[in-house]
Scaffold this motif. Structure first.
Motif, PDB file in Angstrom:
ATOM      1  N   SER A  12       0.666  -1.089  -0.041  1.00 41.51           N
ATOM      2  CA  SER A  12      -0.042  -0.294   0.082  1.00 41.51           C
ATOM      3  C   SER A  12       0.842   1.110   0.586  1.00 41.51           C
ATOM      4  O   SER A  12       1.431   1.634   1.023  1.00 41.51           O
ATOM      5  CB  SER A  12      -0.620  -0.102   1.114  1.00 41.51           C
ATOM      6  OG  SER A  12      -1.755   1.551   1.609  1.00 41.51           O
ATOM      7  N   ARG A  13       1.223   2.404  -0.914  1.00 42.46           N
ATOM      8  CA  ARG A  13       1.985   3.329  -1.844  1.00 42.46           C
ATOM      9  C   ARG A  13       0.886   4.171   0.023  1.00 42.46           C
ATOM     10  O   ARG A  13       2.036   4.612   0.465  1.00 42.46           O
ATOM     11  CB  ARG A  13       2.094   3.341  -2.817  1.00 42.46           C
ATOM     12  CG  ARG A  13       3.424   3.169  -3.749  1.00 42.46           C
ATOM     13  CD  ARG A  13       4.527   2.731  -3.230  1.00 42.46           C
ATOM     14  NE  ARG A  13       4.250   3.986  -3.094  1.00 42.46           N
ATOM     15  CZ  ARG A  13       5.449   4.838  -2.336  1.00 42.46           C
ATOM     16  NH1 ARG A  13       6.148   4.104  -1.346  1.00 42.46           N
ATOM     17  NH2 ARG A  13       6.374   6.390  -2.656  1.00 42.46           N
ATOM     18  N   PRO A  14       0.285   4.495  -0.648  1.00 47.13           N
ATOM     19  CA  PRO A  14      -0.904   5.483   0.444  1.00 47.13           C
ATOM     20  C   PRO A  14      -0.677   5.239   2.040  1.00 47.13           C
ATOM     21  O   PRO A  14      -0.037   5.997   2.911  1.00 47.13           O
ATOM     22  CB  PRO A  14      -2.094   5.583  -0.433  1.00 47.13           C
ATOM     23  CG  PRO A  14      -2.573   4.462  -1.525  1.00 47.13           C
ATOM     24  CD  PRO A  14      -1.123   3.939  -1.155  1.00 47.13           C
ATOM     25  N   SER A  19       1.910   6.437   7.178  1.00 45.29           N
ATOM     26  CA  SER A  19       3.313   5.902   8.205  1.00 45.29           C
ATOM     27  C   SER A  19       4.003   5.540   8.328  1.00 45.29           C
ATOM     28  O   SER A  19       5.039   5.783   9.367  1.00 45.29           O
ATOM     29  CB  SER A  19       2.639   4.524   8.225  1.00 45.29           C
ATOM     30  OG  SER A  19       3.094   3.975   7.484  1.00 45.29           O
ATOM     31  N   GLY A  20       5.000   6.064   6.847  1.00 40.48           N
ATOM     32  CA  GLY A  20       6.253   5.793   7.503  1.00 40.48           C
ATOM     33  C   GLY A  20       7.183   4.882   6.690  1.00 40.48           C
ATOM     34  O   GLY A  20       8.825   3.949   7.357  1.00 40.48           O
ATOM     35  N   VAL A 269      -4.392   2.452  12.857  1.00 41.06           N
ATOM     36  CA  VAL A 269      -3.139   2.800  13.260  1.00 41.06           C
ATOM     37  C   VAL A 269      -2.273   3.196  12.237  1.00 41.06           C
ATOM     38  O   VAL A 269      -1.725   4.081  12.878  1.00 41.06           O
ATOM     39  CB  VAL A 269      -2.869   1.033  14.322  1.00 41.06           C
ATOM     40  CG1 VAL A 269      -1.295   0.993  14.564  1.00 41.06           C
ATOM     41  CG2 VAL A 269      -3.575   0.052  14.568  1.00 41.06           C
ATOM     42  N   ALA A 270      -2.443   3.137  11.320  1.00 41.27           N
ATOM     43  CA  ALA A 270      -1.709   3.803   9.977  1.00 41.27           C
ATOM     44  C   ALA A 270      -1.813   5.400   9.624  1.00 41.27           C
ATOM     45  O   ALA A 270      -1.561   6.015  10.021  1.00 41.27           O
ATOM     46  CB  ALA A 270      -1.189   2.743   9.185  1.00 41.27           C
ATOM     47  N   TYR A 271      -3.105   5.237   9.997  1.00 39.44           N
ATOM     48  CA  TYR A 271      -3.655   6.872   9.207  1.00 39.44           C
ATOM     49  C   TYR A 271      -3.697   7.629  10.489  1.00 39.44           C
ATOM     50  O   TYR A 271      -3.984   8.525  10.205  1.00 39.44           O
ATOM     51  CB  TYR A 271      -5.313   6.663   8.970  1.00 39.44           C
ATOM     52  CG  TYR A 271      -5.740   5.823   8.190  1.00 39.44           C
ATOM     53  CD1 TYR A 271      -5.435   6.362   6.187  1.00 39.44           C
ATOM     54  CD2 TYR A 271      -6.103   4.415   7.414  1.00 39.44           C
ATOM     55  CE1 TYR A 271      -5.078   5.917   5.090  1.00 39.44           C
ATOM     56  CE2 TYR A 271      -6.541   4.285   6.003  1.00 39.44           C
ATOM     57  CZ  TYR A 271      -6.036   4.846   5.113  1.00 39.44           C
ATOM     58  OH  TYR A 271      -6.305   4.718   3.268  1.00 39.44           O
ATOM     59  N   ALA A 272      -3.795   7.049  11.441  1.00 39.45           N
ATOM     60  CA  ALA A 272      -4.060   8.116  12.957  1.00 39.45           C
ATOM     61  C   ALA A 272      -3.332   7.651  14.072  1.00 39.45           C
ATOM     62  O   ALA A 272      -3.033   8.806  14.954  1.00 39.45           O
ATOM     63  CB  ALA A 272      -5.611   8.119  13.402  1.00 39.45           C
TER      64      ALA A 272
END
Length: 304
Positions: A12-14, A19-20, A269-272
């Motif tokens: 997932s590139r986005p 998330s780094g 967890v990744a988005y926020a």
């Protein structure tokens, strides 16, 4: 014959950019009944069919019931699913669409489950939605598939409800020699029975499920799930409902796939909460799916 599909494993590139770290999605939202549940539940149903059972009974707030109904139809075995009063009309419709009977009983899954157990006789197999070694072994195939694909990872992020997925992923890691890999266990506020158990040092029962992520609505996590937190690295992350809904909408934009808040607890967890992933380089995230939320419902939650 396995009732589940081997699902895509996608970088997932986005999610990686936000998330780094490099995030790989195991896309079990693409299973025929809409969620990972068919892995373990399908395995349990096949086992009981081989043993001569002539009927399946289960209890569910949604996705597990859909999976049992799907398995029963594929195996030509009748199914009865007991659901609580909180179950949405969409969930009940999807269970009936697979040809199963739906019985509504009680204010919570626990009450529906107790009623379901009373309907079991000698020719019937009870299919537990999450607390069953047969189910865990079926869910473990998620890790088998990732390992066969040759994609290394240094953490797994997943959503936790009753703990069946956690137990399955733990088993899959163990049988592939990956016991050292940490698990990030995501829950929503108001349905965080695992985090409550870890804090209390033992499984405890939540007074009620107050999250919109009702598919995570086990007031008490399975004993096996709690044991796993004692025996391997598991970090609990609790997100709020708004973060879960926002993650659903962002994931729809990013990957053209609609999931429900029970799944997006992990995505959030990744988005926020990307700080939770800062120490990792490549993360396996289980996009576990969920068929009971609609776009209209998600939009309503987002504006409420």
């Amino acid at each position: 014959m396995a009732l589940h599909l081997e699902t895509p494993l996608l970088e997932s590139r986005p999610l990686s950019q936000v998330s780094g770290c490099s995030i790989w999605l195991k896309m079990d939202a693409l299973q025929p009944p809409g969620s990972f549940k068919i892995r373990g539940i399908g395995a349990a149903c096949e086992h009981h069919a081989r043993s001569g059972k002539r009927r399946f009974v289960s209890s569910s707030g949604g996705n597990a019931g859909i999976a049992v109904a799907y398995a029963g139809r594929r195996l030509s075995i009748p199914v009865s699913v007991f659901v609580p009063e909180t179950t949405t009309e969409r969930a009940k419709s999807l269970i009936r669409q697979e040809g199963a009977e739906v019985f509504v009983h009680g204010a919570s899954w626990q009450e529906a489950n107790e009623h379901a157990l009373q309907a079991v006789d000698a020719g019937t197999a009870f299919i537990h939605p999450f607390d069953d070694p047969l189910v865990w072994t079926g869910h473990a195939t998620l890790i088998d598939e990732v390992v066969r694909a040759g994609v290394p990872f240094d953490a797994v992020v997943l959503s936790v409800g009753g703990g069946g997925l956690l137990a399955g992923i733990s088993e899959g890691l163990d049988r592939n020699g990956l016991q050292h890999v940490p698990i990030i266990a995501a829950e929503t506020e108001g349905a965080a029975s695992l985090a409550a158990a870890v804090k209390a040092g033992k499984p405890v029962e939540l007074p009620a499920i107050t999250s919109i992520a009702t598919s995570l609505g086990a007031r008490k996590v399975a004993e096996r799930a709690f044991e796993i937190t004692r025996n391997r690295p598991v970090d609990c992350v609790v997100v709020n409902d708004r973060a879960a809904v926002d993650a659903c909408m962002r994931f729809l934009d990013d990957h053209r796939v609609l999931v429900e808040p029970a799944c997006s607890a992990a995505l959030a967890v990744a988005y926020a909460h990307a700080d939770q992933l800062a120490r990792f380089e490549r993360v396996l995230m289980i996009a576990c799916g969920g068929a009971t939320a609609t776009l209209t419902q998600l939009q309503a939650w987002q504006t409420s």
